[in-house]
Design a protein around this motif. Structure first.
Motif, PDB file in Angstrom:
ATOM      1  N   SER A  83       0.822  -1.213   0.000  1.00 37.83           N
ATOM      2  CA  SER A  83       0.000   0.000   0.000  1.00 37.83           C
ATOM      3  C   SER A  83       0.854   1.261   0.000  1.00 37.83           C
ATOM      4  CB  SER A  83      -0.934   0.010   1.212  1.00 37.83           C
ATOM      5  OG  SER A  83      -0.197   0.000   2.426  1.00 37.83           O
TER       6      SER A  83
ATOM      7  N   ALA B 138     -12.134  -7.220   2.052  1.00 40.52           N
ATOM      8  CA  ALA B 138     -11.060  -6.925   1.101  1.00 40.52           C
ATOM      9  C   ALA B 138     -11.075  -7.925  -0.054  1.00 40.52           C
ATOM     10  CB  ALA B 138      -9.712  -6.955   1.815  1.00 40.52           C
TER      11      ALA B 138
ATOM     12  N   GLN C 211     -20.452  -5.430  -2.702  1.00 38.35           N
ATOM     13  CA  GLN C 211     -19.103  -5.983  -2.561  1.00 38.35           C
ATOM     14  C   GLN C 211     -18.508  -5.596  -1.204  1.00 38.35           C
ATOM     15  OE1 GLN C 211     -16.499  -4.844  -5.801  1.00 38.35           O
ATOM     16  NE2 GLN C 211     -18.169  -4.990  -7.281  1.00 38.35           N
ATOM     17  N   TRP C 212     -18.746  -4.359  -0.807  1.00 39.42           N
ATOM     18  CA  TRP C 212     -18.159  -3.833   0.421  1.00 39.42           C
ATOM     19  C   TRP C 212     -18.958  -4.191   1.663  1.00 39.42           C
ATOM     20  CZ3 TRP C 212     -13.452  -1.775   0.071  1.00 39.42           C
ATOM     21  CH2 TRP C 212     -13.040  -1.268  -1.166  1.00 39.42           C
TER      22      TRP C 212
ATOM     23  N   SER D 153     -14.057  -7.217  -2.376  1.00 41.76           N
ATOM     24  CA  SER D 153     -13.894  -6.018  -3.206  1.00 41.76           C
ATOM     25  C   SER D 153     -12.973  -6.260  -4.394  1.00 41.76           C
ATOM     26  CB  SER D 153     -13.352  -4.865  -2.359  1.00 41.76           C
ATOM     27  OG  SER D 153     -12.006  -5.106  -1.983  1.00 41.76           O
ATOM     28  N   GLN D 154     -12.120  -7.280  -4.284  1.00 38.74           N
ATOM     29  CA  GLN D 154     -11.159  -7.547  -5.347  1.00 38.74           C
ATOM     30  C   GLN D 154     -11.642  -8.583  -6.360  1.00 38.74           C
ATOM     31  OE1 GLN D 154      -8.191  -5.787  -5.716  1.00 38.74           O
ATOM     32  NE2 GLN D 154      -9.193  -4.585  -4.113  1.00 38.74           N
ATOM     33  N   VAL D 155     -12.458  -9.528  -5.921  1.00 38.71           N
ATOM     34  CA  VAL D 155     -12.793 -10.648  -6.811  1.00 38.71           C
ATOM     35  C   VAL D 155     -14.282 -10.770  -7.129  1.00 38.71           C
ATOM     36  CG1 VAL D 155     -10.810 -11.929  -5.942  1.00 38.71           C
ATOM     37  CG2 VAL D 155     -13.056 -12.362  -4.964  1.00 38.71           C
TER      38      VAL D 155
ATOM     39  N   LEU E 215      -6.145  -0.400   0.734  1.00 36.22           N
ATOM     40  CA  LEU E 215      -5.406  -1.542   1.271  1.00 36.22           C
ATOM     41  C   LEU E 215      -4.771  -1.191   2.614  1.00 36.22           C
ATOM     42  CD1 LEU E 215      -4.299  -4.407   0.951  1.00 36.22           C
ATOM     43  CD2 LEU E 215      -2.384  -3.451  -0.356  1.00 36.22           C
TER      44      LEU E 215
END
Length: 222
Positions: free
Chosen positions: A58, A178, A192-193, A181-183, A66
């Motif tokens: 980060s 986390a 997502q969050w 939110s990425q996948v 991040l």
């Protein structure tokens, strides 16, 4: 530097997979047993690796989210782990200096994120990050606040247990957020969050309330 960053990213991902895999196991096995301790310790050290690698990534790549989620999730897990060693605060045991330091640093960090989120909204920055910054920053502040309150006035014998459970599961929820939110780009951004917290936070509350009730009933019988 790119090669180093790529290597650390791989380590970060592997640690994340391990943490997400072992956390549910630690939750379902018998609490206090050897299996629970073993899987819980693997989860803790996996989260430690995630935290250290996330700090590097980060900072080098400047990924504010991040950095925010790694500090939030790790303080949650770190403080939960440390509560195992603070079972007798209500009997006069003292809090270690590094527990104070962690709580204060976490509070300062999250205060900064809350202020930053407010500033970003004020200058009309679009997107979810300003609101996430305020949200996670506020939760991080509340976590430090509650821990510091218990450091100063440890009034309940089982407080360490409730903080241990809440912190460990809270760290897992943050790590899952986390990951989501990425996948999970197929979900709406807000979902997502939010889905890990929407599911996980009520479950923490219900579990701890039931545990308190069970402990109170046990005391009443004895």
């Amino acid at each position: 530097m790119k090669s180093l960053s790529d290597t650390i990213l791989i380590i970060h991902i592997i640690a994340g997979v391990i943490a997400l895999a072992v956390a549910p196991i630690a939750m379902v096995v018998k609490k206090g047993g050897q299996s629970h301790k073993r899987w819980g310790l693997i989860f803790f050290w996996s989260m430690t690796v995630i935290f250290v690698t996330a700090l590097f990534l980060s900072t080098v790549k400047w990924i504010p989210f991040l950095l925010m989620i790694s500090v939030f999730s790790y303080y949650s897990v770190f403080s939960a782990y440390r509560w195992k060693f603070q079972k007798k605060l209500h009997r006069g045991d003292t809090v270690k200096w590094y527990d104070w330091l962690a709580a204060i640093v976490n509070a300062i960090f999250n205060t900064t994120y809350v202020a930053w989120g407010i500033y970003l909204i004020f200058i009309d920055v679009q997107g979810a990050f300003p609101y996430l910054s305020i949200g996670f920053g506020t939760l991080g502040l509340l976590l430090s606040k509650k821990n510091i309150q218990l450091f100063l006035k440890p009034h309940e014998a089982q407080a360490w247990l409730y903080r241990h459970i809440g912190g460990m599961i809270g760290g897992f929820i943050a790590a899952l957020t986390a990951f989501s939110s990425q996948v999970m780009g197929f979900l709406p951004t807000w979902l997502q969050w939010s889905w890990p917290s929407l599911i996980g936070v009520p479950l923490i509350y219900i579990f701890i309330v039931r545990l308190k009730r069970k402990i109170d009933q046990s005391k009443a019988v004895s």
